[in-house]
Design an enzyme around this catalytic site. Structure first.
Site, PDB file in Angstrom:
ATOM      1  N   GLY A   1       0.757  -1.247   0.000  1.00  9.98           N
ATOM      2  CA  GLY A   1       0.000   0.000   0.000  1.00  9.98           C
ATOM      3  C   GLY A   1       0.783   1.290   0.000  1.00  9.98           C
TER       4      GLY A   1
ATOM      5  N   HIS B   1       0.315   1.117 -13.180  1.00  5.88           N
ATOM      6  CA  HIS B   1       1.152  -0.018 -13.583  1.00  5.88           C
ATOM      7  C   HIS B   1       2.609   0.436 -13.657  1.00  5.88           C
ATOM      8  CE1 HIS B   1       2.024  -3.898 -15.385  1.00  5.88           C
ATOM      9  NE2 HIS B   1       2.811  -3.250 -16.238  1.00  5.88           N
TER      10      HIS B   1
ATOM     11  N   ASP C   1      -4.443  -4.152 -17.772  1.00  7.90           N
ATOM     12  CA  ASP C   1      -3.450  -3.189 -18.295  1.00  7.90           C
ATOM     13  C   ASP C   1      -3.663  -2.765 -19.742  1.00  7.90           C
ATOM     14  OD1 ASP C   1      -0.986  -5.254 -16.637  1.00  7.90           O
ATOM     15  OD2 ASP C   1      -2.187  -3.614 -15.828  1.00  7.90           O
TER      16      ASP C   1
HETATM   17  C1  GRF Z   1       3.223  -0.914  -7.537  1.00 13.30           C
HETATM   18  O1  GRF Z   1       4.441  -0.975  -8.218  1.00 13.30           O
HETATM   19  C2  GRF Z   1       2.106  -0.788  -8.531  1.00 13.30           C
HETATM   20  O2  GRF Z   1       2.442  -0.114  -9.728  1.00 13.30           O
HETATM   21  C3  GRF Z   1       1.829  -2.193  -8.855  1.00 13.30           C
HETATM   22  O3  GRF Z   1       1.966  -2.884  -7.631  1.00 13.30           O
HETATM   23  C4  GRF Z   1       2.890  -2.184  -6.817  1.00 13.30           C
HETATM   24  C5  GRF Z   1       2.140  -1.962  -5.529  1.00 13.30           C
HETATM   25  O4  GRF Z   1       2.794  -1.282  -4.645  1.00 13.30           O
HETATM   26  N1  GRF Z   1       0.533  -2.395  -9.482  1.00 13.30           N
HETATM   27  P1  GRF Z   1       2.095  -0.773  -3.287  1.00 13.30           P
HETATM   28  O5  GRF Z   1       1.244  -1.906  -2.750  1.00 13.30           O
HETATM   29  O6  GRF Z   1       1.249   0.429  -3.644  1.00 13.30           O
HETATM   30  O7  GRF Z   1       3.239  -0.422  -2.416  1.00 13.30           O
END
Ligand code: GRF
Length: 190
Positions: free
Chosen positions: A16, A104, A145
């Site tokens: 998160g 993404h 995506d």
């Molecule tokens: C991020 O790199 C996001 O782009 C991808 O998953 C990762 C999640 O990171 N979809 P977090 O849980 O927000 O730290």
């Protein structure tokens, strides 16, 4: 006419840090606020961040159940997928078309699609010899995506990069781009 602040629901599966960047950026914003957090995993670290911020959090029994997800989304005006690894059911996509976005960690349309998340994305970018990577925020449709791209930020790939070092630099760009896009959309949909 959407009332202010715009109610943002955030879908999460992991730690998160993108949710945290939204919580911090929208903390005292008159435009938008994080109204609820929803996860498909009861052990997602993101849920602790939501609780610490006093934001209601829900864990889905079945992420493929459209009625359950619509119920959890309730009166959300804008839905953000931030590290959410499940496909959103078509009925939910159509209910929130043009108001549901995903972040993404690569420059779509490359390095996206089913199974392309986290470490694998950065390993694929390095294996391709690309000299730059980045982050993409796009609208969500029925496929992983593939939705219309809203914004991207580019990140240089350094010669000695590993998937972890590249992921860390891309994540910094994510934390800059996501709040900016959410505030822009909030201005537009109000
Ligand atoms: C991020 O790199 C996001 O782009 C991808 O998953 C990762 C999640 O990171 N979809 P977090 O849980 O927000 O730290």
């Amino acid at each position: 006419m959407t009332q202010l602040p715009v109610r943002v629901a955030v879908l999460v599966s992991g730690g998160g840090t993108n949710l945290q960047s939204l919580l911090d950026a929208l903390h005292d914003s008159p435009l938008a606020r994080v109204a609820r957090v929803i996860s498909n995993r009861p052990d997602a670290g993101a849920l602790d961040r939501a609780r610490r911020a006093g934001v209601p959090a829900t864990v889905l029994r079945d992420p493929a159940d459209a009625a359950e997800l619509l119920d959890a989304l309730a009166d959300a005006d804008l839905v953000v997928l931030a590290g959410y690894l499940k496909l959103v059911p078509p009925a939910v996509v159509s209910r929130f078309r043009g108001r549901m976005i995903n972040i993404h960690p690569a420059l779509l349309p490359d390095f996206g699609g089913p199974g392309m998340y986290g470490h694998r994305v950065h390993a694929a970018v390095l294996a391709s010899g690309a000299t730059e990577s980045g982050v993409t925020v796009h609208y969500v449709d029925e496929e992983f995506d593939r939705g219309e791209i809203i914004a991207q930020e580019r990140v240089v790939v350094h010669s000695g990069d590993t998937p972890d070092s590249l992921a860390a630099r891309v994540l910094e760009a994510e934390h800059r781009l996501l709040p900016r896009v959410v505030l822009d959309l909030a201005r537009r949909i109000r």
